[in-house]
Scaffold this active site. Structure first.
Site, PDB file in Angstrom:
ATOM      1  N   ARG A  25       4.365 -17.308 -40.253  1.00  0.00           N
ATOM      2  CA  ARG A  25       4.205 -15.860 -40.359  1.00  0.00           C
ATOM      3  C   ARG A  25       3.916 -15.448 -41.798  1.00  0.00           C
ATOM      4  NH1 ARG A  25       4.166 -11.596 -37.197  1.00  0.00           N
ATOM      5  NH2 ARG A  25       4.729 -12.908 -35.452  1.00  0.00           N
ATOM      6  N   HIS A  34       0.363 -16.129 -42.271  1.00  0.00           N
ATOM      7  CA  HIS A  34      -0.360 -15.101 -41.513  1.00  0.00           C
ATOM      8  C   HIS A  34      -0.489 -13.809 -42.319  1.00  0.00           C
ATOM      9  CE1 HIS A  34      -0.262 -11.794 -38.401  1.00  0.00           C
ATOM     10  NE2 HIS A  34      -1.305 -12.474 -37.994  1.00  0.00           N
TER      11      HIS A  34
END
Lengths: 211, 211
Positions: free
Chosen positions: B43, B46
């Site tokens: 994440r 990301h």
């Protein structure tokens, strides 16, 4: 280079000291920034500790001057995240009559996006396009925001005054930024995958602080 | 690698597709992430499009499990920027009884910081230490927040339950993170200069989404 020793710097001097370090290390890398792009690039590096932005941030001709002229004329800033909105110095913007807005979390926007099978960013951009304001778009997250703005321009529905195009990520991010670089609207774009809400806010603040 | 062609992905699939690309490219770099750290690291990548986080994010033993147990017990999250606060999924946190807070913009905090010649982050941490709550600190900006927490621990005034230590920058950032890595409080820290409010929020959300 980054070191692990404590350096006492008075609170009000920390930012100045950071910019000195950034300037020195850029020079060590053979990069000497000049002109009004320089404080924008340095503030992005300050926000990310990522020197690759010195190479990847792309400015249309006179971009910084044009953006500052818009702010001076009371332009609004529309973002594609509440996080970017949160990071922008809104008091400084208000000195020139402008306001910063984000429509992503509005219920109508979410509902329409669901119904049409498009992103909330797409609907947010269409919504902003209907405001009777001069607008600097500061896009740090959603490539679909840039794709929508490009479509509105192509369809002659709306012409944004300025685009800060720094979405981050892996799906259509590179593509969406090239659309803006190849278009006719003044821009500051970070080529490639990197960017983010923090980068969008940093660029807005660099514009504001240098006025 | 990053490409410039349009790929149609339905809005609700964009995040999933992004994580697939991240996983594939990590594997191409010889990095196979396993266990509960994996969704946290992915994440962060990301959020930043920066694969260097796969190497620099450091977790204390069982960090992810410990943080999730705290959230399950209703722990609060205290940030050092309103930007990080803005990025945290507060609805998800509220499902477990927790709240997210940032004291940086409070007038009392600014006033006291000025009077004492310390940063607002220092005063904010001292303020949070007086709350009668279990707290996960999510620090994405101010090394002085980490330095203050470390001092409170050393002085036996207060022991934080968990520290997400990802300030970004050039003055005492590396130093402040090593203090936490060398301490006894469970942590997730990004070693080096990189980090940010967006990274702090992404780590909090990865913890929340994986529960």
């Amino acid at each position: 280079m980054a070191n692990n020793e404590f350096e006492y710097v008075r609170p009000e001097e920390i930012e100045k000291r950071s910019f000195e370090i950034i300037t020195k290390e850029l020079e060590e890398q053979g990069i000497v920034l000049t002109g009004d792009k320089s404080p924008v690039i340095k503030r992005v590096i300050h926000t990310s500790a990522d020197f690759s932005y010195a190479e990847s941030l792309i400015f249309s001709p006179d971009a910084v001057k044009k953006a500052r002229d818009l702010i001076r004329d009371g332009a609004w800033i529309v973002t594609d995240t509440n996080m970017a909105l949160s990071g922008i110095n809104k008091k400084r913007l208000a000195m020139y009559g402008g306001e910063a807005r984000c429509f992503m979390a509005e219920e109508d926007v979410a509902k329409e996006a669901r119904e049409r099978g498009v992103t909330r960013a797409t609907v947010s951009m269409e919504y902003a396009a209907k405001l009777d304001k001069r607008i600097i778009f500061a896009i740090g997250n959603a490539p679909t925001a840039l794709i929508t703005l490009n479509q509105l321009i192509k369809d002659k529905v709306f012409i944004p005054d300025f685009i800060i195009g720094v979405p981050v990520g892996f799906v259509n991010v590179v593509y969406s930024k090239e659309l803006i670089i190849n278009g006719n609207v003044p821009y500051i774009v970070n080529r490639g995958r990197k960017g983010g809400s923090n980068i969008a806010a940093a660029i807005c603040n660099a514009l504001l602080y240098g006025m």
